[in-house]
Enzyme design. Structure first.
Site, PDB file in Angstrom:
ATOM      1  N   HIS A   7       7.317  10.542   2.130  1.00 58.52           N
ATOM      2  CA  HIS A   7       7.476   9.617   1.842  1.00 58.52           C
ATOM      3  C   HIS A   7       6.500   8.318   0.488  1.00 58.52           C
ATOM      4  O   HIS A   7       5.607   8.637  -0.020  1.00 58.52           O
ATOM      5  CB  HIS A   7       7.618   8.348   2.791  1.00 58.52           C
ATOM      6  N   HIS A  78       1.414   3.676  -1.062  1.00 57.96           N
ATOM      7  CA  HIS A  78       1.082   5.150  -0.958  1.00 57.96           C
ATOM      8  C   HIS A  78       1.593   5.623  -1.372  1.00 57.96           C
ATOM      9  O   HIS A  78       2.781   5.676  -1.339  1.00 57.96           O
ATOM     10  CB  HIS A  78       0.149   5.387   0.894  1.00 57.96           C
ATOM     11  N   GLU A 128      -1.505   9.793   1.862  1.00 54.41           N
ATOM     12  CA  GLU A 128      -0.994   9.554   3.541  1.00 54.41           C
ATOM     13  C   GLU A 128      -0.907  11.571   3.433  1.00 54.41           C
ATOM     14  O   GLU A 128      -0.167  12.131   2.774  1.00 54.41           O
ATOM     15  CB  GLU A 128      -0.151   9.287   3.837  1.00 54.41           C
TER      16      GLU A 128
HETATM   17 CO    CO Z   1       2.885   6.122   5.011  1.00 52.98          CO
END
Ligand code: CO
Length: 139
Positions: A7, A78, A128
């Site tokens: 994502h 992120h 991440e």
């Molecule tokens: Co995230």
């Protein structure tokens, strides 16, 4: 192994307004909200082909996302890459000089395990890594 872009996360000062923007203005599917205590965030996910958009907002007005919003307002926060073996990927990346913000993975949305790499490991972009419990495409 890193398997895909899981994502793209956007920090938002007004979560309801941001959800309406993606769901109503852009017509994206809204997959729901979830509070993630470990990250002190409320999240909202919007699947798009191949990946998802994650909106993140501080839980109880505190935590790292609150500090991000205070410093620079809303914005790209992120990128998250999915891993099919998070511990192995973290060990491999540490060997290659990557630095991480925690010693090990912490609980993420939808039962995932996640870890954040220091932005200096990716030219200033917070990254991440997430390992999902079952099918590998949720969370
Ligand atoms: Co995230």
């Amino acid at each position: 192994m890193i398997t895909r872009l899981d994502h793209v996360a956007i920090a938002v000062p007004d979560l309801d307004r941001a959800i309406a923007r993606l769901a109503e203005d852009l017509g994206l599917d809204f997959a729901g909200r979830e509070d993630v205590e470990a990250a002190r965030t409320t999240t909202a996910f919007f699947p798009v082909p191949g990946t998802r958009i994650e909106l993140i907002h501080p839980l109880r007005g505190e935590g790292p996302v609150a500090r991000f919003l205070d410093r620079r307002g809303g914005g790209l926060h992120h990128l998250c890459f999915a891993s099919d073996d998070l511990d192995a990927d973290v060990a491999r990346l540490r060997e290659r000089g990557w630095r991480f913000l925690t010693d090990g993975p912490v609980p993420g949305a939808h039962g995932s395990r996640v870890i954040f790499a220091h932005p200096s490991s990716m030219d200033g972009v917070l990254v991440e890594l997430a390992e999902h419990p079952a099918r590998g495409d949720e969370g």
